[in-house]
Enzyme design. Sequence first.
Site: not given
Length: 388
Positions: A134-135, A137, A169, A252, A369, A371
Amino acid sequence: MTGDGGAVDGAAEGLAEFRTDLDAWLDGHTDALAPGFEGAGTLDQQMAQLAKVKRLVFDAGWMRSGWPQRVGGLGGSTLTRAYLGEALTARDLVEPGLYSMTEVLAPTMIDYAAPELAAAMVPALLRGDETWCQGFSEPDAGSNLAALACRAERTDAGWRVTGQKVWTSLAQYAQRCVLLTRSGPPEAAHRGITALFVDMDSPGITVRPIGTMHGSPEFSELFFDGVVVPFDRMLGEEGGGWAVAMDLLPFERSTSLWHRAAFLHRRLQELLETAPPGAIDPYRLGEATQLLYAFRARSRATQHRMAEGDRLGPETSIDKVLLATAEQTVFDLIADALVAEVTMGDDPVSGRWRTEYLYSRAASIYGGSAEIQRNIIARRLLDLGDDR
Ligand SMILES: Cc1cc2nc3c(=O)[nH]c(=O)nc-3n(C[C@H](O)[C@H](O)[C@H](O)COP(=O)(O)OP(=O)(O)OC[C@H]3O[C@@H](n4cnc5c(N)ncnc54)[C@H](O)[C@@H]3O)c2cc1C
Protein backbone atom coordinates in the site's frame (compact mmCIF):
# COMPACT_ATOMS: atom_id res chain seq x y z
CA MET A 1 -10.94 -17.09 21.45
CA THR A 2 -11.49 -19.94 19.09
CA GLY A 3 -14.39 -22.05 20.21
CA ASP A 4 -15.27 -19.96 23.26
CA GLY A 5 -18.67 -19.09 21.85
CA GLY A 6 -18.11 -15.34 21.76
CA ALA A 7 -16.69 -14.88 18.29
CA VAL A 8 -18.57 -13.71 15.23
CA ASP A 9 -21.37 -16.20 15.78
CA GLY A 10 -24.93 -17.13 14.98
CA ALA A 11 -26.05 -14.18 12.90
CA ALA A 12 -24.69 -15.51 9.60
CA GLU A 13 -26.38 -18.56 8.30
CA GLY A 14 -23.87 -21.38 8.02
CA LEU A 15 -21.25 -19.70 10.20
CA ALA A 16 -21.55 -22.22 13.02
CA GLU A 17 -21.08 -25.02 10.50
CA PHE A 18 -18.14 -23.19 8.91
CA ARG A 19 -16.48 -22.85 12.31
CA THR A 20 -16.96 -26.49 13.23
CA ASP A 21 -15.78 -27.76 9.85
CA LEU A 22 -12.80 -25.38 9.71
CA ASP A 23 -11.67 -26.26 13.25
CA ALA A 24 -11.86 -29.96 12.37
CA TRP A 25 -9.89 -29.39 9.16
CA LEU A 26 -7.23 -27.36 11.00
CA ASP A 27 -6.98 -30.10 13.65
CA GLY A 28 -6.48 -32.63 10.86
CA HIS A 29 -3.76 -30.61 9.09
CA THR A 30 -1.60 -29.59 12.02
CA ASP A 31 1.65 -30.87 10.55
CA ALA A 32 1.11 -29.41 7.07
CA LEU A 33 0.24 -25.99 8.50
CA ALA A 34 2.82 -25.75 11.28
CA PRO A 35 5.66 -23.22 10.96
CA GLY A 36 9.01 -24.83 10.31
CA PHE A 37 10.69 -22.49 12.82
CA GLU A 38 10.53 -21.69 16.53
CA GLY A 39 9.66 -18.39 18.18
CA ALA A 40 8.83 -15.38 16.03
CA GLY A 41 11.03 -16.44 13.10
CA THR A 42 12.60 -14.04 10.64
CA LEU A 43 10.45 -11.93 8.34
CA ASP A 44 11.44 -14.18 5.40
CA GLN A 45 10.27 -17.20 7.39
CA GLN A 46 7.03 -15.50 8.40
CA MET A 47 6.30 -14.53 4.79
CA ALA A 48 6.98 -18.07 3.56
CA GLN A 49 4.73 -19.44 6.31
CA LEU A 50 1.96 -16.98 5.38
CA ALA A 51 2.14 -17.99 1.71
CA LYS A 52 2.06 -21.69 2.63
CA VAL A 53 -0.93 -21.33 4.96
CA LYS A 54 -2.88 -19.15 2.50
CA ARG A 55 -2.29 -21.64 -0.30
CA LEU A 56 -3.46 -24.57 1.83
CA VAL A 57 -6.59 -22.81 3.12
CA PHE A 58 -7.39 -21.40 -0.33
CA ASP A 59 -7.08 -24.77 -2.07
CA ALA A 60 -9.27 -26.35 0.62
CA GLY A 61 -11.87 -23.61 0.01
CA TRP A 62 -11.72 -21.86 3.42
CA MET A 63 -9.90 -18.77 2.15
CA ARG A 64 -12.41 -18.37 -0.68
CA SER A 65 -15.40 -18.18 1.64
CA GLY A 66 -16.87 -14.71 2.12
CA TRP A 67 -15.28 -13.30 -1.06
CA PRO A 68 -17.36 -12.60 -4.20
CA GLN A 69 -17.47 -15.30 -6.85
CA ARG A 70 -16.37 -12.79 -9.50
CA VAL A 71 -12.90 -12.71 -7.89
CA GLY A 72 -12.54 -16.42 -7.31
CA GLY A 73 -14.45 -16.55 -4.04
CA LEU A 74 -17.30 -18.82 -3.01
CA GLY A 75 -19.61 -16.02 -1.84
CA GLY A 76 -21.32 -16.26 1.55
CA SER A 77 -20.96 -14.14 4.65
CA THR A 78 -17.86 -12.03 5.26
CA LEU A 79 -18.07 -13.29 8.86
CA THR A 80 -16.49 -16.53 7.66
CA ARG A 81 -13.42 -14.51 6.58
CA ALA A 82 -13.23 -13.01 10.03
CA TYR A 83 -13.44 -16.42 11.65
CA LEU A 84 -10.74 -17.86 9.39
CA GLY A 85 -8.30 -15.08 10.36
CA GLU A 86 -9.20 -15.54 14.02
CA ALA A 87 -8.68 -19.30 13.90
CA LEU A 88 -5.32 -19.07 12.09
CA THR A 89 -4.07 -16.39 14.47
CA ALA A 90 -5.34 -18.08 17.62
CA ARG A 91 -3.30 -21.13 16.60
CA ASP A 92 -0.21 -18.99 15.89
CA LEU A 93 -0.12 -20.22 12.29
CA VAL A 94 0.26 -16.75 10.76
CA GLU A 95 1.70 -13.45 11.95
CA PRO A 96 -1.39 -11.25 12.42
CA GLY A 97 -0.01 -8.06 10.84
CA LEU A 98 1.13 -9.82 7.69
CA TYR A 99 -2.17 -11.69 7.38
CA SER A 100 -4.21 -8.50 7.66
CA MET A 101 -2.90 -6.99 4.39
CA THR A 102 -5.40 -9.08 2.42
CA GLU A 103 -8.32 -7.62 4.37
CA VAL A 104 -6.89 -4.11 3.92
CA LEU A 105 -6.30 -4.20 0.16
CA ALA A 106 -8.63 -6.73 -1.49
CA PRO A 107 -12.03 -5.14 -0.66
CA THR A 108 -11.06 -1.79 -2.22
CA MET A 109 -9.49 -3.51 -5.22
CA ILE A 110 -12.77 -5.37 -5.77
CA ASP A 111 -14.78 -2.16 -5.53
CA TYR A 112 -12.58 0.12 -7.66
CA ALA A 113 -10.64 -1.96 -10.23
CA ALA A 114 -12.10 -2.79 -13.62
CA PRO A 115 -13.98 -6.10 -13.12
CA GLU A 116 -11.61 -8.08 -15.37
CA LEU A 117 -8.55 -6.70 -13.52
CA ALA A 118 -10.00 -7.59 -10.12
CA ALA A 119 -10.95 -11.07 -11.39
CA ALA A 120 -7.41 -11.65 -12.68
CA MET A 121 -5.55 -10.31 -9.64
CA VAL A 122 -7.48 -10.96 -6.43
CA PRO A 123 -7.26 -14.79 -6.48
CA ALA A 124 -3.43 -14.57 -6.48
CA LEU A 125 -3.55 -12.44 -3.32
CA LEU A 126 -6.07 -14.70 -1.59
CA ARG A 127 -4.06 -17.83 -2.43
CA GLY A 128 -0.77 -16.34 -1.21
CA ASP A 129 0.78 -16.53 -4.68
CA GLU A 130 1.30 -12.77 -4.48
CA THR A 131 1.97 -10.08 -1.89
CA TRP A 132 0.58 -6.58 -2.38
CA CYS A 133 1.62 -3.36 -0.71
CA GLN A 134 0.00 0.00 0.00
CA GLY A 135 1.89 3.05 -1.27
CA PHE A 136 0.22 5.97 0.53
CA SER A 137 2.68 7.65 2.96
CA GLU A 138 5.49 9.91 1.79
CA PRO A 139 8.28 11.71 3.65
CA ASP A 140 6.16 14.88 3.76
CA ALA A 141 2.71 13.30 3.70
CA GLY A 142 1.75 10.93 6.51
CA SER A 143 -1.00 12.27 8.72
CA ASN A 144 -1.60 14.97 6.11
CA LEU A 145 -2.08 12.46 3.31
CA ALA A 146 -3.74 14.97 0.98
CA ALA A 147 -0.33 16.69 0.64
CA LEU A 148 1.15 13.71 -1.23
CA ALA A 149 3.44 14.65 -4.11
CA CYS A 150 4.37 11.43 -5.98
CA ARG A 151 3.56 12.67 -9.47
CA ALA A 152 1.58 10.88 -12.23
CA GLU A 153 1.56 12.50 -15.69
CA ARG A 154 -0.46 11.39 -18.68
CA THR A 155 1.63 10.18 -21.65
CA ASP A 156 0.67 8.23 -24.76
CA ALA A 157 1.97 5.04 -23.14
CA GLY A 158 0.06 5.49 -19.88
CA TRP A 159 0.66 7.25 -16.54
CA ARG A 160 4.31 8.19 -15.96
CA VAL A 161 5.01 8.09 -12.20
CA THR A 162 7.90 9.87 -10.48
CA GLY A 163 8.37 10.34 -6.75
CA GLN A 164 8.84 8.61 -3.42
CA LYS A 165 6.84 6.62 -0.88
CA VAL A 166 7.93 5.57 2.61
CA TRP A 167 6.96 3.06 5.33
CA THR A 168 5.51 0.79 2.61
CA SER A 169 4.90 -2.50 4.43
CA LEU A 170 6.18 -5.60 2.63
CA ALA A 171 7.14 -3.65 -0.51
CA GLN A 172 10.31 -5.76 -0.80
CA TYR A 173 8.12 -8.87 -1.15
CA ALA A 174 5.33 -7.35 -3.20
CA GLN A 175 4.38 -8.07 -6.81
CA ARG A 176 1.80 -5.21 -6.86
CA CYS A 177 1.24 -1.88 -5.18
CA VAL A 178 -1.94 0.12 -4.58
CA LEU A 179 -0.41 3.54 -5.15
CA LEU A 180 -1.72 7.06 -4.54
CA THR A 181 -0.32 9.63 -6.97
CA ARG A 182 -0.76 13.33 -7.61
CA SER A 183 -2.23 13.73 -11.07
CA GLY A 184 -3.55 17.28 -10.63
CA PRO A 185 -1.89 20.50 -9.41
CA PRO A 186 -0.75 20.58 -5.75
CA GLU A 187 -3.40 23.20 -4.92
CA ALA A 188 -6.09 20.70 -5.92
CA ALA A 189 -5.13 18.84 -2.67
CA HIS A 190 -7.35 15.77 -2.22
CA ARG A 191 -9.18 16.42 -5.50
CA GLY A 192 -6.00 15.94 -7.59
CA ILE A 193 -5.11 12.39 -6.52
CA THR A 194 -5.33 9.27 -8.70
CA ALA A 195 -5.01 5.67 -7.43
CA LEU A 196 -3.06 3.16 -9.54
CA PHE A 197 -2.45 -0.59 -9.32
CA VAL A 198 1.24 -0.94 -10.15
CA ASP A 199 3.33 -3.99 -11.05
CA MET A 200 6.36 -3.88 -8.76
CA ASP A 201 8.65 -5.30 -11.46
CA SER A 202 8.01 -2.27 -13.70
CA PRO A 203 11.23 -0.57 -14.88
CA GLY A 204 12.11 2.46 -12.72
CA ILE A 205 11.03 1.16 -9.30
CA THR A 206 13.62 0.92 -6.51
CA VAL A 207 12.76 -0.65 -3.15
CA ARG A 208 14.96 0.00 -0.09
CA PRO A 209 14.01 -1.89 3.09
CA ILE A 210 14.11 0.17 6.32
CA GLY A 211 15.48 -1.29 9.56
CA THR A 212 13.19 -1.29 12.59
CA MET A 213 13.78 -1.35 16.34
CA HIS A 214 12.12 -4.77 16.63
CA GLY A 215 14.61 -6.18 14.13
CA SER A 216 12.20 -7.05 11.35
CA PRO A 217 12.49 -4.79 8.28
CA GLU A 218 8.80 -4.97 7.45
CA PHE A 219 8.62 -1.73 5.50
CA SER A 220 10.58 0.01 2.74
CA GLU A 221 11.23 3.24 0.96
CA LEU A 222 9.90 3.14 -2.59
CA PHE A 223 11.31 5.25 -5.42
CA PHE A 224 9.56 5.76 -8.78
CA ASP A 225 11.64 7.11 -11.65
CA GLY A 226 9.48 7.56 -14.76
CA VAL A 227 7.54 4.33 -14.13
CA VAL A 228 4.93 3.71 -16.83
CA VAL A 229 1.57 2.42 -15.59
CA PRO A 230 -1.08 1.48 -18.19
CA PHE A 231 -4.34 3.46 -18.08
CA ASP A 232 -6.34 0.30 -17.40
CA ARG A 233 -4.51 0.05 -14.04
CA MET A 234 -6.39 3.04 -12.66
CA LEU A 235 -8.49 2.32 -9.54
CA GLY A 236 -11.62 4.45 -9.79
CA GLU A 237 -11.62 7.68 -11.75
CA GLU A 238 -8.81 10.03 -12.69
CA GLY A 239 -8.69 12.51 -9.78
CA GLY A 240 -10.82 10.13 -7.71
CA GLY A 241 -7.99 8.61 -5.65
CA TRP A 242 -9.14 10.28 -2.43
CA ALA A 243 -12.37 8.27 -2.52
CA VAL A 244 -10.29 5.09 -2.94
CA ALA A 245 -8.17 6.03 0.09
CA MET A 246 -11.19 6.98 2.20
CA ASP A 247 -12.80 3.60 1.39
CA LEU A 248 -9.61 1.63 2.04
CA LEU A 249 -8.57 3.19 5.36
CA PRO A 250 -11.71 2.05 7.25
CA PHE A 251 -10.80 -1.59 6.46
CA GLU A 252 -7.25 -0.94 7.68
CA ARG A 253 -8.62 0.60 10.89
CA SER A 254 -11.23 -2.02 11.71
CA THR A 255 -12.05 -5.33 10.02
CA SER A 256 -8.42 -6.16 9.18
CA LEU A 257 -7.64 -5.89 12.92
CA TRP A 258 -10.31 -8.31 14.21
CA HIS A 259 -7.99 -11.29 14.44
CA ARG A 260 -5.43 -9.28 16.50
CA ALA A 261 -7.75 -9.85 19.46
CA ALA A 262 -7.16 -13.59 19.03
CA PHE A 263 -3.41 -12.94 18.96
CA LEU A 264 -3.55 -10.77 22.10
CA HIS A 265 -5.71 -13.31 23.94
CA ARG A 266 -3.20 -15.99 23.11
CA ARG A 267 -0.29 -13.93 24.41
CA LEU A 268 -2.18 -13.08 27.62
CA GLN A 269 -2.84 -16.79 28.13
CA GLU A 270 0.84 -17.59 27.53
CA LEU A 271 1.83 -14.87 29.99
CA LEU A 272 -0.35 -16.48 32.68
CA GLU A 273 1.33 -19.82 31.99
CA THR A 274 4.89 -18.41 31.81
CA ALA A 275 5.24 -15.62 34.36
CA PRO A 276 6.92 -16.37 37.70
CA PRO A 277 4.53 -16.48 40.70
CA GLY A 278 3.56 -12.98 41.82
CA ALA A 279 5.01 -11.28 38.71
CA ILE A 280 1.64 -10.24 37.30
CA ASP A 281 -0.14 -7.27 38.85
CA PRO A 282 -3.78 -8.46 39.10
CA TYR A 283 -5.17 -4.95 38.74
CA ARG A 284 -3.27 -4.39 35.47
CA LEU A 285 -4.22 -7.83 34.24
CA GLY A 286 -7.85 -6.88 34.80
CA GLU A 287 -7.35 -3.59 32.97
CA ALA A 288 -5.67 -5.28 29.96
CA THR A 289 -8.41 -7.91 29.77
CA GLN A 290 -11.15 -5.30 29.95
CA LEU A 291 -9.54 -3.20 27.18
CA LEU A 292 -9.14 -6.27 25.01
CA TYR A 293 -12.80 -7.15 25.43
CA ALA A 294 -13.79 -3.55 24.68
CA PHE A 295 -11.92 -3.75 21.37
CA ARG A 296 -13.34 -7.15 20.62
CA ALA A 297 -16.93 -6.06 21.30
CA ARG A 298 -16.52 -3.03 19.06
CA SER A 299 -14.76 -5.01 16.34
CA ARG A 300 -17.42 -7.72 16.43
CA ALA A 301 -20.12 -5.11 15.85
CA THR A 302 -18.11 -3.71 12.90
CA GLN A 303 -17.75 -7.20 11.40
CA HIS A 304 -21.52 -7.63 11.60
CA ARG A 305 -22.13 -4.23 10.01
CA MET A 306 -19.85 -5.16 7.10
CA ALA A 307 -21.59 -8.54 6.78
CA GLU A 308 -24.92 -6.72 6.54
CA GLY A 309 -23.61 -4.58 3.68
CA ASP A 310 -22.98 -1.33 5.58
CA ARG A 311 -20.34 0.99 4.17
CA LEU A 312 -17.56 1.46 6.73
CA GLY A 313 -16.41 5.03 7.34
CA PRO A 314 -14.85 7.37 9.91
CA GLU A 315 -16.50 5.55 12.83
CA THR A 316 -13.80 2.87 12.36
CA SER A 317 -11.35 5.31 14.00
CA ILE A 318 -12.93 4.14 17.29
CA ASP A 319 -11.94 0.52 16.49
CA LYS A 320 -8.39 1.65 15.75
CA VAL A 321 -8.01 3.61 19.01
CA LEU A 322 -9.40 0.68 21.03
CA LEU A 323 -7.04 -1.79 19.33
CA ALA A 324 -3.95 0.35 19.85
CA THR A 325 -4.85 0.97 23.50
CA ALA A 326 -5.53 -2.71 24.18
CA GLU A 327 -2.42 -3.95 22.39
CA GLN A 328 -0.08 -1.54 24.17
CA THR A 329 -1.67 -2.23 27.58
CA VAL A 330 -1.33 -6.00 27.08
CA PHE A 331 2.33 -5.65 26.14
CA ASP A 332 3.01 -3.17 28.98
CA LEU A 333 1.74 -5.86 31.32
CA ILE A 334 3.96 -8.44 29.62
CA ALA A 335 6.99 -6.14 29.87
CA ASP A 336 6.31 -5.67 33.57
CA ALA A 337 5.97 -9.40 34.28
CA LEU A 338 8.71 -10.72 31.99
CA VAL A 339 11.33 -8.02 32.49
CA ALA A 340 14.36 -10.05 31.39
CA GLU A 341 12.71 -11.45 28.24
CA VAL A 342 11.43 -8.06 27.08
CA THR A 343 14.50 -5.98 27.90
CA MET A 344 17.20 -8.42 26.82
CA GLY A 345 15.56 -11.36 25.07
CA ASP A 346 17.61 -12.29 22.04
CA ASP A 347 16.91 -16.01 22.20
CA PRO A 348 14.97 -17.06 19.06
CA VAL A 349 12.10 -18.49 21.16
CA SER A 350 11.80 -16.34 24.31
CA GLY A 351 12.98 -13.30 22.28
CA ARG A 352 9.55 -13.28 20.67
CA TRP A 353 8.25 -11.40 23.75
CA ARG A 354 10.76 -8.61 23.09
CA THR A 355 10.05 -8.45 19.35
CA GLU A 356 6.31 -8.32 19.87
CA TYR A 357 6.55 -5.81 22.73
CA LEU A 358 8.58 -3.44 20.52
CA TYR A 359 6.19 -3.88 17.59
CA SER A 360 3.22 -3.09 19.84
CA ARG A 361 4.54 0.50 20.03
CA ALA A 362 3.66 0.87 16.33
CA ALA A 363 -0.03 0.10 16.97
CA SER A 364 -0.73 3.78 17.67
CA ILE A 365 1.01 4.84 14.41
CA TYR A 366 0.18 2.48 11.52
CA GLY A 367 -3.13 2.96 9.75
CA GLY A 368 -3.14 6.58 10.98
CA SER A 369 -1.79 7.73 14.34
CA ALA A 370 -3.86 7.68 17.54
CA GLU A 371 -3.90 11.50 17.59
CA ILE A 372 -5.33 11.61 14.08
CA GLN A 373 -7.97 8.99 14.97
CA ARG A 374 -8.99 11.12 17.97
CA ASN A 375 -9.19 14.19 15.71
CA ILE A 376 -11.51 12.26 13.37
CA ILE A 377 -13.65 11.07 16.30
CA ALA A 378 -13.88 14.60 17.70
CA ARG A 379 -14.53 16.42 14.45
CA ARG A 380 -16.37 14.01 12.21
CA LEU A 381 -18.26 11.88 14.72
CA LEU A 382 -18.83 14.34 17.58
CA ASP A 383 -18.94 17.48 15.42
CA LEU A 384 -16.43 19.29 17.64
CA GLY A 385 -14.47 21.96 15.79
CA ASP A 386 -13.36 22.19 12.15
CA ASP A 387 -13.19 19.07 9.97
CA ARG A 388 -9.57 19.69 8.94
C1 LIG B 1 4.55 -0.47 11.26
C2 LIG B 1 4.09 0.56 10.25
C3 LIG B 1 3.64 0.15 9.01
C4 LIG B 1 3.23 1.09 8.07
N1 LIG B 1 2.84 0.66 6.83
C5 LIG B 1 2.47 1.56 5.89
C6 LIG B 1 2.12 1.13 4.58
O1 LIG B 1 2.13 -0.07 4.28
N2 LIG B 1 1.80 2.06 3.66
C7 LIG B 1 1.77 3.40 3.96
O2 LIG B 1 1.44 4.18 3.08
N3 LIG B 1 2.12 3.84 5.20
C8 LIG B 1 2.47 2.96 6.17
N4 LIG B 1 2.84 3.39 7.42
C9 LIG B 1 2.91 4.83 7.68
C10 LIG B 1 1.80 5.37 8.59
O3 LIG B 1 0.57 5.41 7.92
C11 LIG B 1 2.27 6.75 9.05
O4 LIG B 1 3.43 6.58 9.85
C12 LIG B 1 1.22 7.49 9.85
O5 LIG B 1 0.11 7.83 9.07
C13 LIG B 1 1.80 8.79 10.48
O6 LIG B 1 2.42 9.57 9.50
P1 LIG B 1 3.93 10.08 9.69
O7 LIG B 1 4.78 8.91 10.07
O8 LIG B 1 4.31 10.87 8.49
O9 LIG B 1 3.89 11.04 10.98
P2 LIG B 1 3.48 12.55 10.99
O10 LIG B 1 2.25 12.76 10.18
O11 LIG B 1 4.67 13.39 10.69
O12 LIG B 1 3.09 12.74 12.53
C14 LIG B 1 4.09 12.86 13.55
C15 LIG B 1 3.34 13.04 14.89
O13 LIG B 1 2.55 14.24 14.85
C16 LIG B 1 1.20 13.95 15.17
N5 LIG B 1 0.31 14.77 14.34
C17 LIG B 1 0.45 15.03 13.01
N6 LIG B 1 -0.57 15.82 12.59
C18 LIG B 1 -1.36 16.03 13.69
C19 LIG B 1 -2.57 16.75 13.89
N7 LIG B 1 -3.18 17.40 12.89
N8 LIG B 1 -3.12 16.75 15.13
C20 LIG B 1 -2.51 16.08 16.16
N9 LIG B 1 -1.36 15.38 16.02
C21 LIG B 1 -0.79 15.37 14.80
C22 LIG B 1 1.04 12.46 14.80
O14 LIG B 1 -0.01 11.90 15.55
C23 LIG B 1 2.38 11.90 15.18
O15 LIG B 1 2.42 11.63 16.58
C24 LIG B 1 3.25 2.47 8.39
C25 LIG B 1 3.68 2.88 9.66
C26 LIG B 1 4.11 1.94 10.57
C27 LIG B 1 4.58 2.41 11.93
